[in-house]
Scaffold this active site. Structure first.
Site, short mmCIF file in Angstrom:
data_model
loop_
_atom_site.label_atom_id
_atom_site.label_comp_id
_atom_site.label_asym_id
_atom_site.label_seq_id
_atom_site.Cartn_x
_atom_site.Cartn_y
_atom_site.Cartn_z
N LYS A 161 -16.85 -14.31 -10.38
CA LYS A 161 -16.08 -13.02 -10.40
C LYS A 161 -17.36 -11.78 -10.43
O LYS A 161 -17.08 -10.85 -9.85
CB LYS A 161 -15.26 -12.97 -11.86
CG LYS A 161 -14.54 -11.58 -11.61
CD LYS A 161 -13.47 -11.63 -12.66
CE LYS A 161 -12.60 -10.23 -12.90
NZ LYS A 161 -11.58 -10.45 -13.83
N HIS A 164 1.73 1.14 -13.70
CA HIS A 164 2.20 -0.05 -13.66
C HIS A 164 3.82 0.28 -13.64
O HIS A 164 4.27 1.20 -14.47
CB HIS A 164 1.82 -0.73 -15.17
CG HIS A 164 2.58 -2.01 -15.24
ND1 HIS A 164 2.07 -3.37 -14.71
CD2 HIS A 164 3.47 -2.33 -16.26
CE1 HIS A 164 3.06 -4.26 -15.11
NE2 HIS A 164 3.79 -3.69 -15.88
N GLY A 189 0.83 -1.24 -0.06
CA GLY A 189 -0.04 -0.12 -0.11
C GLY A 189 0.88 1.50 0.02
O GLY A 189 0.32 2.38 0.58
N THR A 190 2.10 1.28 -0.48
CA THR A 190 2.85 2.65 -0.44
C THR A 190 2.01 3.49 -1.33
O THR A 190 2.22 4.79 -1.00
CB THR A 190 4.32 2.33 -0.92
OG1 THR A 190 4.39 1.94 -2.27
CG2 THR A 190 4.92 1.34 0.16
N VAL A 209 -9.74 -6.34 -13.52
CA VAL A 209 -10.91 -5.74 -13.52
C VAL A 209 -12.16 -6.54 -14.52
O VAL A 209 -11.62 -6.57 -15.89
CB VAL A 209 -11.06 -4.23 -13.64
CG1 VAL A 209 -12.42 -3.73 -13.40
CG2 VAL A 209 -10.22 -3.86 -12.28
N MET A 269 -3.95 -6.53 -7.75
CA MET A 269 -3.43 -7.76 -8.47
C MET A 269 -4.55 -8.66 -8.92
O MET A 269 -4.34 -9.80 -8.65
CB MET A 269 -2.36 -8.59 -7.64
CG MET A 269 -1.16 -7.65 -6.99
SD MET A 269 -0.18 -6.77 -8.24
CE MET A 269 0.79 -8.20 -9.06
N ARG A 270 -5.45 -7.82 -9.52
CA ARG A 270 -6.59 -8.79 -10.06
C ARG A 270 -7.09 -8.14 -11.35
O ARG A 270 -7.09 -6.93 -11.39
CB ARG A 270 -7.69 -8.76 -8.94
CG ARG A 270 -8.96 -9.76 -9.35
CD ARG A 270 -9.70 -9.94 -8.16
NE ARG A 270 -8.80 -10.53 -7.14
CZ ARG A 270 -8.71 -11.88 -7.06
NH1 ARG A 270 -9.03 -12.73 -8.12
NH2 ARG A 270 -7.80 -12.30 -6.15
#
Length: 200
Positions: free
Chosen positions: A64, A108, A11-12, A92, A89-90
């Protein structure tokens, strides 16, 4: 109008976005964190920053679509108009993409279309590139395939390792991402308007 941040890890970028949004008094505030990983460190950051957080484990849902519908129900309660991915990390899916057309953005750690997907820093080092960087882009159904909004280059030294290069890239992310998110949300910039494309 509000912003939801989606994150899966430490979470940075989430913390930096919240800090800058408060320091600069953004017109469109960050009001909620969505996390898909119970126990992720980003949840501790959200608690410390006083940002409401919700954890949805995809394994708890049959499909999903059901998972994203549950997320969407929370977003509606918070009047969310923009989704900002920060280490989410999924992929959408259609439920959220249809609900937020051209209003989901991601960052990214590479100069897309080079090195999409996981471990972009490791990919760059393995290929021996002299320059990599950071890309902010709109999210579509693909893996880091959405329209590019902004890019910044990061030089790769001969002695670089994954730890040092990651640190250099994160420093650029923490400067670029809040700037772009604020422009997008406050100026209602659309997909056809390129905010910035600065590869230096």
């Amino acid at each position: 109008m509000t912003i939801a941040v989606f994150a899966s890890g430490s979470g940075t970028n989430f913390e930096r976005l919240v800090q800058v949004s408060r320091e600069e008094r953004w017109l469109v505030p960050i009001v909620v964190l969505i996390c898909d990983q119970p126990g992720a460190h980003v949840l501790k950051r959200a608690d410390r920053l006083g940002v409401p957080s919700y954890v949805f484990s995809p394994k708890a849902f049959e499909t999903k679509a059901a998972y994203e519908q549950a997320v969407y129900d929370v977003l509606r309660r918070h009047d969310v108009t923009w989704i900002v991915l920060a280490g989410y990390m999924r992929l959408v899916g259609p439920t959220l993409l249809d609900a937020y057309p051209n209003r989901i953005v991601n960052i990214h750690p590479s100069l897309l279309p080079a090195f999409p997907g996981k471990n972009a820093v490791g990919q760059a080092l393995a290929h021996g590139v002299k320059v990599t960087g950071v890309t902010v882009h709109f999210v579509d159904e693909g893996m880091d395939t959405g329209s590019i909004i902004a890019q910044r280059a990061v030089d790769v030294s001969e002695t670089e390792d994954e730890h040092s290069l990651t640190a250099k890239i994160q420093a650029v992310e923490h400067e670029l991402y809040p700037h772009i998110v604020r422009q997008l949300t406050e100026e209602e910039t659309t997909k056809s308007d390129i905010v910035e494309r600065a590869v230096t």
